[in-house]
Design an enzyme around this catalytic site. Structure first.
Site, PDB file in Angstrom:
ATOM      1  N   GLU A  62      77.303  39.881  19.754  1.00  0.00           N
ATOM      2  CA  GLU A  62      76.321  40.573  18.913  1.00  0.00           C
ATOM      3  C   GLU A  62      75.880  39.676  17.766  1.00  0.00           C
ATOM      4  OE1 GLU A  62      74.186  42.560  18.328  1.00  0.00           O
ATOM      5  OE2 GLU A  62      74.649  44.630  18.825  1.00  0.00           O
ATOM      6  N   ASP A  63      74.683  39.935  17.265  1.00  0.00           N
ATOM      7  CA  ASP A  63      74.222  39.201  16.090  1.00  0.00           C
ATOM      8  C   ASP A  63      74.837  39.775  14.820  1.00  0.00           C
ATOM      9  OD1 ASP A  63      72.805  41.586  16.375  1.00  0.00           O
ATOM     10  OD2 ASP A  63      70.846  40.721  15.942  1.00  0.00           O
TER      11      ASP A  63
ATOM     12  N   ASP B 186      76.582  46.411  11.630  1.00  0.00           N
ATOM     13  CA  ASP B 186      76.258  47.010  10.338  1.00  0.00           C
ATOM     14  C   ASP B 186      77.073  48.306  10.220  1.00  0.00           C
ATOM     15  OD1 ASP B 186      74.985  47.860   8.059  1.00  0.00           O
ATOM     16  OD2 ASP B 186      72.993  48.012   8.919  1.00  0.00           O
TER      17      ASP B 186
ATOM     18  N   PHE C  81      69.609  42.855   3.455  1.00  0.00           N
ATOM     19  CA  PHE C  81      68.858  42.608   4.690  1.00  0.00           C
ATOM     20  C   PHE C  81      68.696  41.107   4.911  1.00  0.00           C
ATOM     21  CE2 PHE C  81      65.107  42.180   7.371  1.00  0.00           C
ATOM     22  CZ  PHE C  81      65.495  42.991   8.418  1.00  0.00           C
TER      23      PHE C  81
ATOM     24  N   ARG D 219      62.935  35.092  13.679  1.00  0.00           N
ATOM     25  CA  ARG D 219      64.071  34.773  14.559  1.00  0.00           C
ATOM     26  C   ARG D 219      64.270  33.272  14.734  1.00  0.00           C
ATOM     27  NH1 ARG D 219      65.540  39.648  16.998  1.00  0.00           N
ATOM     28  NH2 ARG D 219      63.860  41.054  17.581  1.00  0.00           N
TER      29      ARG D 219
HETATM   30  P1  5GP Z   1      74.550  49.153  13.596  1.00  0.00           P
HETATM   31  O1  5GP Z   1      74.483  50.116  14.739  1.00  0.00           O
HETATM   32  O2  5GP Z   1      75.808  48.342  13.553  1.00  0.00           O
HETATM   33  O3  5GP Z   1      74.307  49.872  12.284  1.00  0.00           O
HETATM   34  O4  5GP Z   1      73.289  48.250  13.726  1.00  0.00           O
HETATM   35  C1  5GP Z   1      73.266  47.044  14.325  1.00  0.00           C
HETATM   36  C2  5GP Z   1      71.836  46.592  14.481  1.00  0.00           C
HETATM   37  O5  5GP Z   1      71.078  46.818  13.262  1.00  0.00           O
HETATM   38  C3  5GP Z   1      71.756  45.111  14.711  1.00  0.00           C
HETATM   39  O6  5GP Z   1      71.872  44.788  16.079  1.00  0.00           O
HETATM   40  C4  5GP Z   1      70.416  44.764  14.117  1.00  0.00           C
HETATM   41  O7  5GP Z   1      69.411  44.966  15.066  1.00  0.00           O
HETATM   42  C5  5GP Z   1      70.219  45.745  12.996  1.00  0.00           C
HETATM   43  N1  5GP Z   1      70.546  45.186  11.649  1.00  0.00           N
HETATM   44  C6  5GP Z   1      71.503  45.604  10.811  1.00  0.00           C
HETATM   45  N2  5GP Z   1      71.502  44.895   9.662  1.00  0.00           N
HETATM   46  C7  5GP Z   1      70.493  43.999   9.785  1.00  0.00           C
HETATM   47  C8  5GP Z   1      69.987  42.962   8.918  1.00  0.00           C
HETATM   48  O8  5GP Z   1      70.431  42.717   7.783  1.00  0.00           O
HETATM   49  N3  5GP Z   1      68.945  42.233   9.401  1.00  0.00           N
HETATM   50  C9  5GP Z   1      68.397  42.447  10.640  1.00  0.00           C
HETATM   51  N4  5GP Z   1      67.391  41.676  10.994  1.00  0.00           N
HETATM   52  N5  5GP Z   1      68.851  43.415  11.473  1.00  0.00           N
HETATM   53  C10 5GP Z   1      69.884  44.185  11.054  1.00  0.00           C
HETATM   54 MG    MG Z   2      72.066  43.209  17.699  1.00  0.00          MG
END
Ligand code: 5GP
Ligand code: MG
Length: 178
Positions: A102-103, A106, A155, A168
């Site tokens: 995963e990138d 959050d 962010f 990206r």
């Molecule tokens: P989660 O379900 O863990 O809350 O969300 C994960 C997804 O939220 C990530 O795969 C990404 O797409 C998006 N996301 C959360 N924080 C960021 C951020 O700081 N920057 C970006 N570009 N995407 C984020």
């Molecule tokens: Mg992701």
């Protein structure tokens, strides 16, 4: 301080490409130590993880494969509301060792959903490798075995992560400026 404008926001560098490379190498070494001989399947979650996955995989010096998946959202019935579906996984993962790439994690809800859907396919074991984690925002208990950086709740863009589709291709990781 290096700055960049993406659409209507200004971002400043927070993690340089050199630092990223160093940490990717470090977790690749951990993964090699733990997983060599297990022929793991890397499952990279699109879109954001493609840059990290490409760099991580090239640091692994043992046999492994990669597959790319995506969680698609579609409107379910009125009672089920939003339903998500795992698409792109054509191979069987039954009995295999899997590393989800995963990138960013959050709230952790996306990863939790992913783990639930993968578990139905009966893998031998599933580990998580995430480039970034926002620990203060985590709403679920996840064992994130391999992670490059813990970051605050700001962010970020770059190195695969986007702001409304753009950013990206930035080689470093940037944080939005207040
Ligand atoms: P989660 O379900 O863990 O809350 O969300 C994960 C997804 O939220 C990530 O795969 C990404 O797409 C998006 N996301 C959360 N924080 C960021 C951020 O700081 N920057 C970006 N570009 N995407 C984020
Ligand atoms: Mg992701």
């Amino acid at each position: 301080m290096k700055k960049v404008v993406v659409k209507d926001k200004t971002f400043k560098v927070c993690i340089s490409q050199e630092k990223i490379r160093e940490r990717v190498k470090a977790i690749a070494a951990d993964i090699s130590c733990d997983m060599a001989g297990k022929k793991p399947l890397l499952i990279a979650v699109l879109n954001g993880s493609f840059v990290f996955a490409a760099d991580l995989m090239r640091e692994l010096d043992f046999p492994c494969e990669i597959s790319f998946v995506r969680l698609s959202s579609y409107a379910g019935t009125a009672s089920t509301g939003k339903v998500r579906e795992l698409i792109g996984l054509s191979e069987s993962i039954e009995g295999r060792s899997v590393i989800v790439v995963e990138d960013i994690i959050d709230s952790g809800l996306t990863m939790q959903e992913m783990l639930t859907m993968l578990a139905e396919k009966k893998p031998a074991d599933v580990r998580i490798a995430s480039l970034l984690v926002k620990p203060d925002n985590l709403k679920v208990n996840l064992d994130i075995r391999y992670r490059c950086f813990d970051i605050p709740n700001d962010f970020i863009v770059g190195y695969g992560l986007d702001y409304d589709g753009e950013g990206r291709n930035l080689p470093d990781i940037y944080v939005v400026e207040e």
